[in-house]
Write a protein that holds these residues in place. Structure first.
Motif, mmCIF file in Angstrom:
data_model
loop_
_atom_site.group_PDB
_atom_site.id
_atom_site.type_symbol
_atom_site.label_atom_id
_atom_site.label_comp_id
_atom_site.label_asym_id
_atom_site.label_seq_id
_atom_site.Cartn_x
_atom_site.Cartn_y
_atom_site.Cartn_z
ATOM 1 N N LEU A 9 33.539 36.834 26.763
ATOM 2 C CA LEU A 9 34.389 37.742 27.523
ATOM 3 C C LEU A 9 35.121 36.960 28.614
ATOM 4 O O LEU A 9 34.510 36.148 29.317
ATOM 5 C CB LEU A 9 33.535 38.836 28.162
ATOM 6 N N PRO A 10 36.428 37.158 28.772
ATOM 7 C CA PRO A 10 37.142 36.490 29.871
ATOM 8 C C PRO A 10 36.532 36.841 31.223
ATOM 9 O O PRO A 10 35.961 37.924 31.405
ATOM 10 C CB PRO A 10 38.569 37.053 29.746
ATOM 11 N N THR A 11 36.679 35.956 32.185
ATOM 12 C CA THR A 11 36.095 36.174 33.508
ATOM 13 C C THR A 11 37.084 36.770 34.497
ATOM 14 O O THR A 11 36.694 37.119 35.619
ATOM 15 C CB THR A 11 35.553 34.856 34.078
ATOM 16 N N THR A 12 38.349 36.890 34.120
ATOM 17 C CA THR A 12 39.332 37.541 34.979
ATOM 18 C C THR A 12 40.413 38.168 34.117
ATOM 19 O O THR A 12 40.699 37.679 33.022
ATOM 20 C CB THR A 12 39.975 36.561 35.978
ATOM 21 N N THR A 13 40.983 39.257 34.603
ATOM 22 C CA THR A 13 42.081 39.914 33.888
ATOM 23 C C THR A 13 43.207 40.271 34.846
ATOM 24 O O THR A 13 44.031 41.127 34.554
ATOM 25 C CB THR A 13 41.592 41.207 33.199
ATOM 26 N N ALA A 14 43.239 39.632 36.011
ATOM 27 C CA ALA A 14 44.239 39.957 37.021
ATOM 28 C C ALA A 14 45.645 39.702 36.502
ATOM 29 O O ALA A 14 45.892 38.759 35.748
ATOM 30 C CB ALA A 14 43.990 39.131 38.279
ATOM 31 N N GLN A 15 46.562 40.551 36.908
ATOM 32 C CA GLN A 15 47.972 40.393 36.596
ATOM 33 C C GLN A 15 48.729 40.028 37.863
ATOM 34 O O GLN A 15 48.239 40.221 38.979
ATOM 35 C CB GLN A 15 48.541 41.679 36.001
ATOM 36 N N ALA A 16 49.951 39.506 37.701
ATOM 37 C CA ALA A 16 50.797 39.213 38.851
ATOM 38 C C ALA A 16 50.985 40.490 39.672
ATOM 39 O O ALA A 16 51.273 41.552 39.119
ATOM 40 C CB ALA A 16 52.151 38.689 38.381
ATOM 41 N N GLY A 17 50.796 40.383 40.961
ATOM 42 C CA GLY A 17 50.942 41.547 41.829
ATOM 43 C C GLY A 17 49.642 42.257 42.129
ATOM 44 O O GLY A 17 49.622 43.191 42.951
ATOM 45 N N ASP A 18 48.545 41.858 41.486
ATOM 46 C CA ASP A 18 47.245 42.475 41.766
ATOM 47 C C ASP A 18 46.659 41.854 43.036
ATOM 48 O O ASP A 18 45.725 41.052 43.000
ATOM 49 C CB ASP A 18 46.277 42.276 40.592
ATOM 50 N N THR A 19 47.224 42.220 44.169
ATOM 51 C CA THR A 19 46.768 41.683 45.444
ATOM 52 C C THR A 19 45.470 42.363 45.863
ATOM 53 O O THR A 19 45.158 43.470 45.409
ATOM 54 C CB THR A 19 47.820 41.913 46.529
ATOM 55 N N PRO A 20 44.709 41.741 46.746
ATOM 56 C CA PRO A 20 43.488 42.405 47.239
ATOM 57 C C PRO A 20 43.782 43.762 47.860
ATOM 58 O O PRO A 20 42.981 44.698 47.720
ATOM 59 C CB PRO A 20 42.944 41.410 48.270
ATOM 60 N N GLU A 21 44.921 43.884 48.519
ATOM 61 C CA GLU A 21 45.269 45.149 49.167
ATOM 62 C C GLU A 21 45.551 46.234 48.129
ATOM 63 O O GLU A 21 45.118 47.390 48.290
ATOM 64 C CB GLU A 21 46.491 44.957 50.078
ATOM 65 N N LYS A 22 46.255 45.889 47.070
ATOM 66 C CA LYS A 22 46.531 46.874 46.024
ATOM 67 C C LYS A 22 45.242 47.268 45.307
ATOM 68 O O LYS A 22 45.028 48.449 44.995
ATOM 69 C CB LYS A 22 47.541 46.335 45.007
ATOM 70 N N ILE A 23 44.389 46.300 45.038
ATOM 71 C CA ILE A 23 43.118 46.591 44.370
ATOM 72 C C ILE A 23 42.274 47.526 45.236
ATOM 73 O O ILE A 23 41.665 48.478 44.740
ATOM 74 C CB ILE A 23 42.371 45.284 44.068
ATOM 75 N N GLU A 24 42.252 47.292 46.550
ATOM 76 C CA GLU A 24 41.464 48.149 47.448
ATOM 77 C C GLU A 24 42.035 49.565 47.483
ATOM 78 O O GLU A 24 41.268 50.551 47.490
ATOM 79 C CB GLU A 24 41.435 47.550 48.851
ATOM 80 N N LEU A 25 43.353 49.699 47.498
ATOM 81 C CA LEU A 25 43.964 51.029 47.435
ATOM 82 C C LEU A 25 43.596 51.712 46.130
ATOM 83 O O LEU A 25 43.238 52.907 46.116
ATOM 84 C CB LEU A 25 45.488 50.925 47.562
ATOM 85 N N GLY A 26 43.658 50.977 45.030
ATOM 86 C CA GLY A 26 43.290 51.554 43.743
ATOM 87 C C GLY A 26 41.846 52.013 43.714
ATOM 88 O O GLY A 26 41.521 53.057 43.136
#
Length: 334
Positions: A9-26
């Motif tokens: 299984l991949p260890t990350t799936t982040a996309q461009a623009g997935d900032t810590p701030e956006k992730i926390e809002l999500g």
């Protein structure tokens, strides 16, 4: 073992623009029950991150105690799919997040405009959206589900015993689990359950595929578990050729997500193995074979990321939930 069948299984799936701030809002939006009509149901209600990413029920309970017709799939590793929902009616995580908000048996909002009004009435959310998306009028349904999807892309569970086995540690899984893996391949499970998430997904450019279920309508287990009343993808496309086609589910952490199948009527993993062998592969498994398959499937439970509960923004001194109508209290919409 066929090297093409199984991939770590991949260890990350982040996309461009997935900032810590956006992730926390999500994350806040994912856990916020105020995005439902009654203020009682969040994304996490049906996809519980404190456990298997599902809700442990045959079918999920939404607002006012209403229940839908299908079992809630796990949200863990849901990024490793080319479509979402059992019938594949959403192509992406963001598109999937839109659906339950306005489903009458789920979160029950009358429309996405009501969802947005609810968010706009919470001042700290308004400020957070503008900071993250850098625009006036940033509170849109598109930005809201973009943030939820960014958070859901962090919900992956790598480094299972099986991943360590695939990386070369031959002692990472037991001899019984290896026999189960070999049986899994030899009877044909890997026709549908291969790749890193064991659902035939191989990468983000995959075209969504759907599989007949059940293939053998004469299996006695079909009637026992009511496997044909749901028409699957035909309910989306209206095409008779799509009858009883379903998305292949992720098998990662499958030990944590009972009950099983699209209708949640199969109570145990042992019985799920028998159902799949009988209806899909025309195989009648012995008890020891079922035990070996479960030993293999148990190695797919991965390492869960640490998640702290978010502190949700509020509106000082006033609820954001519509009041219950009374003769002296005219309802208003938030």
């Amino acid at each position: 073992m066929d090297a093409q069948d199984f991939v770590p299984l991949p260890t990350t799936t982040a996309q461009a623009g997935d900032t810590p701030e956006k992730i926390e809002l999500g994350k806040k939006l994912f856990f916020d029950p105020r995005l439902s009509a009654t203020g009682t149901v969040s994304c996490n209600s049906c996809h519980n991150l404190m456990e298997g990413g599902d809700d442990g029920r045959p079918t999920s309970m939404g607002v006012d105690g209403l229940t839908g017709p299908r079992n809630a799939p796990t949200v863990w590793n849901s990024v490793f799919q080319s479509s979402q929902f059992w019938d594949g009616r959403a192509a992406t995580l963001a598109e999937q997040a839109m659906g339950p908000m306005v489903a009458d048996v789920e979160m029950g909002m009358t429309g996405h405009d009501q969802v947005i009004r609810r968010i706009k009435n919470i001042p700290d959310y308004a400020d957070e959206f503008e900071r993250i998306f850098g625009q006036t009028g940033a509170i849109t349904i598109e930005n809201a589900v973009d943030a939820i999807a960014a958070f859901e892309r962090t919900l992956i569970t790598p480094d299972s015993d099986f991943d360590r086995f695939l990386a070369g540690d031959q002692s990472a899984i037991s001899a019984k689990a290896i026999r189960g893996m070999e049986l899994f391949e030899s009877i044909g499970c890997t026709e549908c359950h291969s790749g890193p998430a064991l659902n035939n997904w191989t990468g983000p450019d995959d075209v969504a595929e759907f599989v007949d279920f059940p293939r053998d309508a004469d299996s006695p287990l079909v009637d026992r578990y009511d496997l044909v009343s749901d028409l699957g993808r035909q309910q989306v496309t209206g095409d008779e050729s799509d009858a009883h086609l379903f998305k292949v589910p992720v098998l990662r952490n499958i030990t944590l997500t009972a009950p099983y199948m699209h209708n949640g009527k199969v109570p145990s993993l042992a019985e799920a193995c028998r159902v799949m062998a009988s209806t899909q592969l025309d195989e009648d498994l012995a008890d020891e074979e079922v035990s070996e398959l479960i030993a293999f499937l148990s190695t797919l439970e991965g390492r869960f990321p640490e998640i702290t509960l978010p502190r949700l923004p509020s509106r000082s001194g006033e609820s954001v939930i519509d009041p219950i109508p009374t003769p002296d209290n005219e309802p208003h919409q938030n």
